[in-house]
Design an enzyme around this catalytic site. Structure first.
Site, short mmCIF file in Angstrom:
data_model
loop_
_atom_site.label_atom_id
_atom_site.label_comp_id
_atom_site.label_asym_id
_atom_site.label_seq_id
_atom_site.Cartn_x
_atom_site.Cartn_y
_atom_site.Cartn_z
N TRP A 141 29.40 24.80 12.91
CA TRP A 141 30.81 24.49 12.72
C TRP A 141 31.11 23.74 11.43
O TRP A 141 32.28 23.51 11.13
CB TRP A 141 31.33 23.66 13.90
CG TRP A 141 30.43 22.56 14.35
CD1 TRP A 141 29.58 22.58 15.42
CD2 TRP A 141 30.28 21.25 13.76
NE1 TRP A 141 28.91 21.38 15.54
CE2 TRP A 141 29.31 20.55 14.54
CE3 TRP A 141 30.86 20.61 12.67
CZ2 TRP A 141 28.93 19.25 14.25
CZ3 TRP A 141 30.48 19.32 12.37
CH2 TRP A 141 29.53 18.65 13.15
N PRO A 166 30.12 32.78 15.56
CA PRO A 166 30.42 31.43 15.09
C PRO A 166 30.29 30.42 16.22
O PRO A 166 30.20 30.76 17.40
CB PRO A 166 31.87 31.55 14.63
CG PRO A 166 32.45 32.61 15.52
CD PRO A 166 31.33 33.59 15.79
N GLU A 238 17.53 27.60 9.57
CA GLU A 238 17.86 26.44 8.73
C GLU A 238 18.31 25.35 9.67
O GLU A 238 19.37 25.44 10.28
CB GLU A 238 18.94 26.80 7.71
CG GLU A 238 19.10 25.76 6.60
CD GLU A 238 20.03 24.63 7.02
OE1 GLU A 238 19.52 23.56 7.43
OE2 GLU A 238 21.24 24.81 6.94
N LEU A 239 17.49 24.29 9.81
CA LEU A 239 17.64 23.37 10.92
C LEU A 239 17.99 21.95 10.51
O LEU A 239 17.68 20.99 11.19
CB LEU A 239 16.33 23.38 11.75
CG LEU A 239 15.90 24.76 12.24
CD1 LEU A 239 14.62 24.68 13.04
CD2 LEU A 239 17.00 25.44 13.04
N CYS A 272 24.23 19.68 6.00
CA CYS A 272 22.80 19.59 6.31
C CYS A 272 22.01 18.96 5.17
O CYS A 272 21.06 18.22 5.40
CB CYS A 272 22.25 20.98 6.64
SG CYS A 272 22.43 22.20 5.32
N GLU A 369 18.90 12.61 12.00
CA GLU A 369 20.03 13.13 11.23
C GLU A 369 21.33 12.73 11.92
O GLU A 369 21.69 13.30 12.95
CB GLU A 369 19.94 14.65 11.11
CG GLU A 369 21.03 15.25 10.25
CD GLU A 369 20.94 16.77 10.16
OE1 GLU A 369 21.37 17.32 9.13
OE2 GLU A 369 20.45 17.40 11.11
#
Length: 472
Positions: A141, A166, A238-239, A272, A369
């Site tokens: 999002w 999405p 992609e984390l 990110c 994170e």
């Protein structure tokens, strides 16, 4: 091949879910809640569309260029809707739309032509690149359109078809984007499906999908990989990251402070590859903390549709709760709030831009994170100590070094364990560069030619240099 009018996105039997405006905390629209059993028909259509889409690279390139034009032309419709459901300032939504169009144009021009193999044998060997088939993308999002384009532009340019899902927090602009793209793409080439779990899990594990590309959290990424493994489906993950910025002792703090601040707080810190930790030398530490605090206090926080807004709300209630929890834990661990540190007293999911000092290095706001408008600043004694701290994480997406001696800064940057390192800036990417992380930050490569080849498989043809004589 292209059509002239937008096609309506596929609907469901009437089940829908609410979409929340994070600037108010209230629902403002609904989206179809498609059920997992509906994916079979969607993927069958993607497979049928693949037969024609893969056949003609020149026609594909023309269609992708037309798609880029259509996206730009729809900007006045897409941008306000994106801001309404995501929360970011309107100017940033327009930038995201521009980036979406730019990706389509970039990949339309890449040509994965045949590659000869020179191995000294009396045969002519050639690698030819073939598409995979129907592929899937699951998008978060924080940058719904830009990250979707990072997945569908190379996939479609390679000759694949795609089913795009999405986040249920931001489904509307992506659905509209799908309709816009349908004016340039044949039916079934790109299908947007919206819904809550287990829709994403079913898409990732569907046996008709040949490649799954996902951006999101580490736990969900692991679940996606496990689901795809049942069909031996290729994955690109992609984390996220916990990027560190190291300020060297020759840095001009006043000169870099604003750039460093926005490297951490753009999109309300929901990036990110944003700066999520700052390490400053003990001599400059008070100066760095104070300069960042001034930036935080000066930032204009508000609804993304308000013209003066620089920072919008956190996107959703669970993420706001996470930011509050990490901040409270840091304070309990002994951290000091220099700016912000609290939720704003207004409707919506607003949290004051926060600078934390004196944070213990093992506090979760440092080790994990936080993905929000909170930045811990930590002191160090030696550069070796700073590098060790920067690398002491399970993530490895990006990092940066800030100083006036560029050779020295580059030498320090070369020690960072991550996929991309910047000097005196952060989180800036070219469409032509690879984007990948190490450790828990992901698997596979996106961006540039690497992103295109990630959507292709090699097919090798051998033939003799000369025809062999036939026997009498």
């Amino acid at each position: 091949m292209p059509t002239s009018r937008p096609r309506r996105p596929p609907e469901t039997d009437g089940e829908r879910f609410a979409v929340i405006d994070p600037a108010t905390g209230e629902a403002f629209d609904e989206a179809p809640d498609q059920q997992p059993d509906a994916l079979d028909a969607v993927i069958d259509r993607a497979h049928e569309a693949w037969r024609g889409w893969r056949a003609d690279p020149a026609t594909r390139a023309t269609a992708l260029r037309a798609a880029a034009d259509a996206v730009e032309a729809a900007g006045a419709d897409l941008a306000p809707l994106l801001t309404r459901e995501q929360g970011k300032p309107l100017a940033e939504s327009y930038a995201e739309i521009a980036r979406t169009a730019a990706r389509l144009r970039y990949f339309a021009e890449l040509d994965p032509g045949p590659q000869p193999i020179a191995d000294g044998r009396p045969v002519r060997s050639e690698v030819r690149w073939r598409p995979l088939g129907p592929v899937a993308a699951i998008v978060p999002w924080n940058f719904p359109l830009q990250l979707a384009a990072a997945k569908f532009a190379p996939a479609l340019a390679a000759g694949n078809t795609m089913v795009l899902k999405p986040s249920p927090f931001t489904p509307l602009a992506t659905r509209l984007l799908g309709s816009v793209l349908s004016t340039a793409l044949p039916e079934g080439v790109l299908t947007v499906v919206t819904g809550r779990e287990p829709l994403g899990a079913r898409l990732a594990s569907h046996p008709g999908i040949r490649h799954v590309t996902f951006t999101g959290s580490v736990p969900t990424g692991r679940a996606v990989a496990a689901g795809a493994a049942a069909s031996l489906t290729r994955v690109t993950l992609e984390l996220g990251g916990n990027d560190a910025a190291i300020v060297l002792d020759d840095a001009d703090v006043e000169r870099i402070a604003e750039r460093l601040f926005w490297a951490a707080f753009r999109n309300c810190g929901q990036v990110c590859m944003a700066v999520k930790r700052v390490y400053a030398p003990a001599r400059l530490y008070p100066h760095v903390v104070e300069a960042l605090a001034r930036c935080a206090k000066a930032a204009v926080v508000g609804a993304g549709l308000d013209p003066g807004t620089q920072l919008g709300p956190v996107n959703n209630a669970p993420q706001l709760a996470r930011v509050e929890r990490y901040t409270a834990r840091a304070l309990a661990d002994g951290a000091r709030v220099v700016a912000g540190g609290h939720r704003l007293d207004r409707p919506g999911y607003f949290f004051a831009p926060t600078i934390l000092a004196d944070v213990p290095s093992d506090s979760p706001v440092v080790t994990e994170e936080q993905f929000g408008p909170v930045l811990p600043v930590l002191p160090y004694r030696t550069v070796d100590e700073a590098v060790e701290a920067a690398n002491d994480t399970g993530f490895g997406l990006g990092g940066s070094v800030w100083g006036t001696d560029l050779d020295r800064a580059e030498a320090v940057a070369d020690l960072l364990e991550c996929g991309t390192a910047w000097i005196n800036h952060h989180a800036e990417l070219s469409l032509a560069q690879p984007f990948a992380g190490i450790k828990d930050s992901g698997v596979g490569v996106a961006g540039g030619p690497w992103g295109l080849y990630g959507n292709l498989r090699p097919f090798v043809v051998h033939r003799p240099e000369e025809a062999r004589p036939t026997e009498a």
